[in-house]
Design a protein around this motif. Structure first.
Motif, PDB file in Angstrom:
ATOM      1  N   SER A 117       3.049  35.614   4.078  1.00  0.00           N
ATOM      2  CA  SER A 117       4.187  36.442   3.662  1.00  0.00           C
ATOM      3  C   SER A 117       5.117  35.677   2.730  1.00  0.00           C
TER       4      SER A 117
ATOM      5  N   GLU B 150       0.313  33.799   9.121  1.00  0.00           N
ATOM      6  CA  GLU B 150       0.849  35.048   8.597  1.00  0.00           C
ATOM      7  C   GLU B 150       2.183  34.823   7.903  1.00  0.00           C
TER       8      GLU B 150
ATOM      9  N   GLU C 280       6.162  36.612  -1.005  1.00  0.00           N
ATOM     10  CA  GLU C 280       7.554  36.687  -1.440  1.00  0.00           C
ATOM     11  C   GLU C 280       7.797  35.793  -2.649  1.00  0.00           C
TER      12      GLU C 280
END
Length: 438
Positions: free
Chosen positions: A190, A186, A194
């Motif tokens: 992420s 995860e 980003e």
């Protein structure tokens, strides 16, 4: 992502299944088969002790052992079944695998601890009872062994811990490792999102910077070309008018046109040279965006330092006088040095205002005011109404409508104030105030 009919059908088939992969299903089916065989064999002894028919005990063992098939979906139920059949001395494989699955699953740790404790107590009690029976039967030839002493409880405790502790600890380790991998996955997702957002923002900033650079170059080209060419057109019109009447004045106007053309070419070459110096060298390796930004900033600084200054305003007004305009230049306050970009912007504002006078108010009287204040410099270009008998009405200078917009952008970029509009006398006024240090 769009789902096809096959994907929806496959999702409906998997809705009642709990295996994520095919090999997991094969493993659980194999374990359930082995557990069912084990419980069926142990069911024979249970049926004999309970006085039940042997086929019923075998059937009971097959049903109990098959519960291991649902260990991934209902691990609590598997452990409860193993605890329930512990007095019948069956389901040892089911108990071991059930404890491992329970510890590795997402079941709350309180429930896992309670069920593990219940399983341990059940196995310990069954082991103590069975060992006491075995010791009592074998005690005829060994009178030194006391079944009521410490031997049976201690050995039973070690056997219970040996059966329950390894699968429980290994399940906790596997569950923690699985959760760690999921959190890392995860986090990687992420971070990837980003990075994608940062790349999009960098592209937007680069596009914005390119647009700003295009606007700056267009503004510089307009400032350099528009004023010089406007004066050249005015002088060319005057040259056409006096060519036959006054040859000497025609010669002077032709010389002025040539000088202004050379000045315009010189300024264009200087600006293009600065732009070429600010570009990154060509090569196979990509140039970082930061390097391009530094080069563009250096080019802008060089252009600001080499550009015109306030000392050149008198010469600028003189050029307009030579073109036939009545220009008055007024200086208020003590002159001093300002930042290069401030002086350059002030010069361009006055230059563009005079250019607009030549375009739209030929022959009108012009007053150029320059005021040196405590922390700022102010400039104002005001022209009167265009005389009705102006001889330059046929010059017809084109206008792009960007002069006032460019002046406003320059002044506001340095934190100044810009005002323009018609006067009560029918003329036009351009005013700008710039801080001495932007």
């Amino acid at each position: 992502m769009t789902l096809t009919g096959a994907d929806r059908d496959a999702g409906g088939v998997r809705s009642w299944l709990w295996w994520g992969r095919r090999r997991s299903a094969v493993l659980d089916v194999g374990l359930a088969f082995v557990s069912a065989l084990e419980c069926a064999v142990e069911g024979v002894g249970f049926a004999e002790k309970a006085g039940l028919p042997v086929p019923l005990g075998v059937l009971f063992g097959l049903v109990v052992g098959s519960v291991l098939l649902v260990r991934r979906r209902w691990p609590i139920g598997v452990v409860l079944v193993s605890i329930a059949v512990a007095p019948a001395e069956m389901g040892f494989l089911m108990g071991i695998v059930g404890l491992y699955t329970l510890a590795a699953s997402e079941v709350p740790r309180r429930i896992t601890a309670v069920l593990a404790g219940m399983s341990t107590v059940a196995v310990f009690v069954v082991t103590v009872v069975r060992m006491r029976q075995d010791v009592a039967q074998a005690d005829v030839g060994q009178p030194d062994i006391d079944p009521s002493g410490w031997y049976v409880p201690v050995v039973s405790l070690f056997m219970t811990l040996g059966l329950n502790a390894p699968p429980l600890l290994f399940g906790l380790y596997i569950g923690a490792r699985r959760r760690l991998m999921e959190s890392l996955r995860e986090r990687a997702d992420s971070l990837e999102q980003e990075l994608s957002l940062l790349a999009d923002r960098a592209e937007q900033r680069a596009q914005w910077a390119r647009q700003e650079e295009r606007t700056r170059i267009a503004r510089e080209m307009h400032d350099v070309v528009a004023h010089r060419v406007s004066l050249m057109v005015v002088h060319a019109a005057a040259l056409q008018a006096v060519a036959l009447k006054d040859p000497q004045k025609a010669v002077r106007n032709a010389a002025l046109v040539g000088d202004m053309g050379r000045q315009a070419l010189t300024e264009l070459r200087e600006m293009l040279g600065v732009l070429r110096e600010g570009t990154a060298p060509a090569g196979p390796a990509p140039v970082p965006l930061a390097a391009v930004g530094r080069a563009a900033a250096a080019a802008a600084e060089a252009a600001a330092e080499d550009g015109p200054c306030l000392d050149a305003l008198e010469a600028l007004c003189e050029q307009s006088r030579l073109a036939g305009a009545a220009v008055e230049f007024v200086v208020v306050g003590e002159p001093r040095a300002y930042a290069p970009e401030v002086e350059r912007t002030a010069y361009r504002v006055v230059q563009e205002a005079l250019t607009n006078v030549h375009k739209h108010a030929a022959g009108a009287k012009v007053v150029v005011r320059l005021a040196h204040r405590e922390a700022e410099v102010a400039m104002q270009v005001e022209n009167g109404p265009c005389p009705s008998d102006a001889g330059d009405a046929d010059v017809r200078l084109p206008s792009g409508g960007n002069g006032l917009v460019g002046m406003r952008e320059r002044v506001l970029r340095l934190g100044g104030v810009f005002v323009s509009g018609e006067t009560d006398a029918g003329g036009f006024k351009v005013s700008a105030v710039l801080p001495d240090r932007p």
